[in-house]
Design an enzyme around this catalytic site. Structure first.
Site: not given
Length: 805
Positions: A233-235, A237
Site C-alpha cells: 500500500s501507499d503510506w 492508504a
C-alpha cells in the site's frame, strides 16, 4: 552454472518450509511494516530486517528531516528530457549504489503516473505525459537498480494524476483509457523489468479503493500479467481489513499499527479471509526479501563507495542535469554565452536556486551550488555581477543548512532543549538541522515545552526574515523583537508538507541569537526555525536589476517556481510565476543588450515576456550541482540537448485537461486517450511549446525516410539525419503515428550524437504496444491507416509518410 529453474525451485521450497514454521499470528505480523520504513525481521526463519527508502530524487533514508546526507539528483522530468534509456539506467545504477551505502534494500520508485494536467503538484517526480516514453524510461531504471540487488517499487497503481483530495478522490476512467494510457507504463515495466514491488495508490478507481481493487491487483496485475512480486500500500492508504486482504494486497505500510494485525487474524479465523491467502502474501514477501539479500544468508554491504560530494558523483550529477536542460528559444544564437562577455546574474532563484520539489522525495544534499555561484566559478568573479530579485515565496521554509549554528557547540544546526511542566530541563541536544519532526524524535514527546535556539550565520549585518514554523503555541524572540503567536494547521495539505509559519523582517547582525519555544501538542508535528535574507521590495529589486542589466553584455535572469507549487499533496491553481517575476523579466529585457532567461522549474509556466527576450533555457530542478550544471549549459561546455516531456500551455485554462480539483469527490478522465499532446493536436489552440520540443545548439536536416511494415504493422522507420550546424550535437528523432479517426501517438524515438557536418542513418524501432486498441475486453490491432510523422517535436514535423503502402 546453476540452472535458473533449479534455483527458483529451491527458493520456493525454502519459502514453503519457512511458511510452515510460522503460526498465523507470526505470518500476519510480517505483513504490516515494523516502523515507518522498515519491515519486521523473523529470526526463526532467517528473515532479516528489510529497509525501504523514498528514492525518486535520491535515497532519502529513514528520516524526513535532518537525515543522512545523500546525493540529490536532478528531478525526474529533467532526467526524462534526455529521452535516453541509457541515462535512466545510469540513474538506476547510481541510486542502487546510494541505497547500498545506506543499507537500504527497497527504493520506493519509480513513479509512472502521467502528466495529465500541468497543475498537478507532483509532476516533478513523474517522467512525462506520454505512456510509451514513461514506460521505456521506467523499465531501464528498474532493470539497472535491480541488477545491483536493490528492489524497485513501481508506483502508484493507478489513475493517481493529481494531489487534490488524493486520498479520497474517485478516479473515473473507462477501460480503454486505463489500458491504453495509464496502465501501459505499468504493463511495460512488469513485462520488461519485473519490478520486485508495486505500490497501490491512495485513490479510488471507478468506485473501488486502489488498495481493495481485486480487478487491478489480482485479476490484472497478478493474473493476466503474471506478476509474482509484492504489492504494497501507499503510506496509510489501506483502511479495511478483509477488503484489502482479499483484493491481493500483500503488505501494508507503514507500521506497526494498521488495519491488519489482530483484525486480520480474526478475519482468517472467522472465515472472511482464507489462510492460503495469508501464505501467498508471505510467499511474495519472502521472494522480495530473498532478492534483496534479507532471507537466508544476509547480503554483504559495500564497506565504501563514492560519497555524495565526491568528484565522481559531482561530475555525473552535473552532466545529467545539464544534458537534460532544454533550449526553448535561442534568437540570433544568444546561447551559448559569448566568450569574455560581462554577465549580470539576476533573481532570487539565482541565489536561492531550487533543486528539488517538496514531499516524500526530498533528500538532504551535501551542498547546493546556486546559479550565481556556478556562473561566477565558470566565468570568473570579475565577469559576473549578482543582483537579488523579487520575492518568490509566501513560505520562507526551514532555514537552509549552514545558515544557523548551535550557540553551545558552534556546529551548523540548532540547540533543542526540552523542559517539564515546572520549567526544569529534561534534555538538551544539538540537532544538525533547523527542523524537528516529533515522530522521528521520541525524546521530545514527554516535554511540556520545546525550545529551539540558534545563532544566525552571516558575514555582515543583513535584512532578514526570521521566525518559526509549525503548528502550536509559540513565543519567539530575536534582537529587538518578542512575540507570542498561535499557529494553526494549514487546511490544504498534510502536517509535514505545508507547515504554518510566522516570520518578521529585522536587521540582523552576525551571530544574533533567535529563540523559539513551543508548548506541548498531542499530535505529531514538524517544528523549526526560519531564517533567510529578505528580498527587497519589488520596485527596489527591479530597479537594481535594470541598472545591472544596462552595464552588462548579457543579463541572465533566473526565475521559477518553489516547493510551494511543486509539492506532494498540493496542486497549483495557475501556471503564472509567483510574485513579480514577470515584471522583473520584462524590465530587464527592456534595459539589457541581451537577455537570457533561465527557468528553474520542473513543470510548465506562463511566459508573457517570451517575445522580448533572446533565449530561454529550461533548467528544471537540477539537484545539488544545479548552478554548475546551468553554467555548463549556458557556456556550451555541455549541450543542453533535452526535449520536453510535457506540453506547455500558452495560457491558464488551455489544453485537453486543466483543473485537478474533483467535482463532488470524483475526477472524470473524460478526455479518454487524448491526454497531453494527443488532445492538443486535435484541439482548437496551439500550445506555447509542443511535447518533444528542444533546440540544442546546432541545426539538423532530415533526408529520405522509409517505413518498414510487416503484416500490416509498422516495425520501424529509417531516416537520414545531418548535423548542418557548426557544433557537435545530439538529436532525438521522434516518430508519431496519426491513425484515421484516432489521436496521434508517439510510437518510437532514437537519440543520435553527431559531429558538425556529418550525416547518419537513424533507425527508430516502433513499439507494437502503441499500435493496438482495447475493445470489447481484448486487444485488437489498429488498422494501418493515416500518416506517420517524423519530427523534432510535434511543433516541428520534418517528414510525413502514408502509413499504408
Amino acid at each position: 552454472m546453476s540452472n535458473p529453474h533449479d534455483l527458483e525451485s529451491r527458493l520456493e521450497s525454502r519459502i514453503d518450509k519457512a511458511i510452515g514454521a510460522l503460526d498465523l499470528e507470526a505470518k500476519v505480523r510480517l505483513l504490516t511494516g515494523a516502523t515507518n520504513l522498515d519491515l519486521h525481521p523473523e529470526p526463526a526463519i532467517d528473515l532479516a530486517r528489510v529497509v525501504t527508502s523514498d528514492g525518486p530524487t535520491g535515497v532519502r533514508g529513514a528520516r524526513f528531516t535532518g537525515g543522512r546526507v545523500a546525493c540529490q539528483l536532478p528531478n525526474t522530468t529533467l532526467l526524462a528530457q534526455h529521452w535516453d534509456t541509457a541515462v535512466a539506467a545510469e540513474v538506476g545504477a547510481l541510486l542502487a549504489e546510494e541505497a547500498a551505502a545506506q543499507r537500504v534494500h527497497v527504493v520506493l520508485g519509480p513513479t509512472v503516473n502521467l502528466h495529465r494536467t500541468p497543475l498537478s503538484g507532483r509532476l516533478y517526480e513523474e517522467f512525462s505525459e506520454d505512456p510509451l516514453l514513461t514506460g521505456a524510461l521506467a523499465t531501464a531504471y528498474i532493470n539497472a537498480l535491480q541488477e545491483h540487488g536493490i528492489a524497485a517499487t513501481l508506483k502508484h497503481l493507478v489513475a493517481n494524476e493529481a494531489e487534490t483530495d488524493r486520498k479520497t478522490v474517485n478516479s473515473l476512467v473507462d477501460e480503454r483509457t486505463l489500458r491504453e494510457v495509464y496502465l501501459l507504463p505499468f504493463e511495460m515495466a512488469v513485462a520488461d523489468a519485473n519490478p520486485w514491488a508495486v505500490m497501490a495508490a491512495y485513490n479510488q478507481v471507478n468506485g473501488t479503493p486502489a488498495t481493495e481493487h481485486t480487478g487491478l491487483i489480482t485479476r490484472l496485475l497478478k493474473g493476466e500479467w503474471g506478476y509474482e512480486g509484492l504489492v504494497m500500500s501507499d503510506w496509510h492508504a489501506a483502511t479495511s481489513t478483509a477488503g484489502t486482504a482479499d483484493a491481493g494486497l500483500d503488505l501494508i505500510m507503514p507500521g506497526p499499527a494498521g488495519p491488519w494485525g489482530e483484525k486480520l487474524v480474526a478475519a482468517v479465523r472467522g472465515g472472511e479471509v482464507p489462510e492460503s491467502a495469508i501464505d501467498e502474501k508471505v510467499r511474495r514477501l519472502l521472494r522480495l526479501a530473498d532478492r534483496v539479500g534479507a532471507f537466508g544468508t544476509e547480503r554483504q554491504w559495500p564497506s565504501e563507495g563514492p560519497t555524495p560530494d565526491s568528484p565522481q558523483r559531482r561530475a555525473a550529477l552535473r552532466r545529467l542535469a545539464a544534458g537534460g536542460m532544454t533550449v526553448l528559444v535561442n534568437r540570433a544564437s544568444a546561447l551559448p554565452l559569448p566568450a569574455e562577455a560581462k554577465v549580470a546574474v539576476i533573481g532570487r532563484h539565482a541565489t536561492e536556486t531550487v533543486t528539488q520539489g517538496a514531499g516524500s522525495a526530498e533528500v538532504r544534499p551535501p551542498h547546493v551550488v546556486s546559479v550565481a555561484d556556478g556562473l561566477s566559478q565558470a566565468l570568473g568573479a570579475d565577469r559576473v555581477s549578482v543582483v537579488d530579485g523579487v520575492e518568490v515565496r509566501a513560505d520562507p521554509l526551514t532555514a537552509a543548512e549552514g545558515s544557523l549554528r548551535d550557540p553551545e557547540t558552534g556546529e551548523f544546526g540548532m540547540r533543542v532543549t526540552t523542559r517539564d511542566g515546572d520549567g526544569e530541563v529534561i534534555e538538551s541536544r544539538h540537532v544538525g538541522w533547523s527542523a524537528l519532526f516529533t515522530r522521528e524524535s521520541p525524546w521530545v514527546r514527554s516535554a511540556a515545552t520545546i525550545e529551539l535556539t540558534a545563532e544566525v550565520v552571516l558575514e555582515e549585518t543583513a535584512r532578514m526574515q526570521v521566525g518559526v514554523r509549525g503548528r502550536g503555541e509559540w513565543t519567539f524572540s530575536a534582537p529587538g523583537h518578542y512575540e507570542r503567536v498561535r499557529l494553526e494547521r494549514v487546511d490544504d495539505a498534510g502536517e509535514v508538507l505545508r507547515v504554518p509559519h510566522r516570520t518578521v523582517t529585522l536587521n540582523v547582525e552576525p551571530g544574533a541569537r533567535i529563540t523559539a519555544v513551543a508548548t506541548a501538542e498531542p499530535d505529531e508535528r514538524l517544528i523549526g526555525l526560519a531564517a533567510r535574507v529578505a528580498p527587497p521590495p519589488p520596485a527596489v529589486a527591479i530597479g537594481a536589476a535594470t541598472r545591472a542589466a544596462r552595464e552588462a553584455d548579457v543579463a541572465v535572469v533566473v526565475v521559477g517556481l518553489t516547493p510551494e507549487q511543486e509539492t506532494e499533496e498540493v496542486d497549483k491553481i495557475t501556471l503564472a510565476l509567483p510574485g513579480e517575476q514577470d515584471a522583473l523579466v520584462a524590465a530587464v529585457a527592456a534595459a539589457a543588450k541581451r537577455t537570457v532567461v533561465v527557468v528553474n522549474a520542473a513543470t510548465p509556466v506562463l511566459m508573457p515576456w517570451l517575445d522580448r527576450v533572446d533565449a530561454v533555457l529550461w533548467a528544471g530542478l537540477p539537484g545539488q550541482e544545479a548552478g554548475a550544471a546551468v553554467a555548463a549549459a549556458l557556456t556550451g561546455e555541455v549541450e543542453p540537448a533535452g526535449r520536453l516531456v510535457t506540453t506547455f500551455p500558452a495560457a491558464d485554462g488551455d489544453g485537453p485537461v486543466w483543473s485537478p480539483v474533483p467535482v463532488q469527490g470524483e475526477t472524470s478522465y473524460g478526455e479518454g486517450i487524448a491526454v497531453g499532446y494527443r488532445g492538443w493536436r486535435a484541439g482548437p489552440t496551439e500550445p506555447r511549446f509542443w511535447f518533444g520540443h528542444g533546440l540544442g545548439y546546432t541545426e539538423w536536416a532530415y533526408g529520405e525516410a522509409e517505413l518498414t511494415v510487416v503484416d500490416d504493422t509498422i516495425r520501424s522507420v529509417t531516416v537520414e539525419v545531418t548535423n548542418t550546424g557548426g557544433r557537435a550535437g545530439r538529436e532525438v528523432v521522434q516518430v508519431y503515428w496519426q491513425p484515421e479517426g484516432e489521436p496521434v501517438r508517439l510510437v518510437g524515438w532514437t537519440g543520435v550524437d553527431l559531429e558538425a557536418g556529418r550525416t547518419t542513418s537513424v533507425d527508430v524501432t516502433v513499439d507494437a504496444r502503441v499500435l493496438r486498441r482495447w475493445r470489447d475486453g481484448s486487444w485488437q490491432r489498429l488498422p494501418l491507416t493515416g500518416e506517420v510523422l517524423v519530427a523534432r517535436g510535434l511543433g516541428d514535423i520534418r517528414i510525413t509518410l502514408p502509413a499504408a503502402h
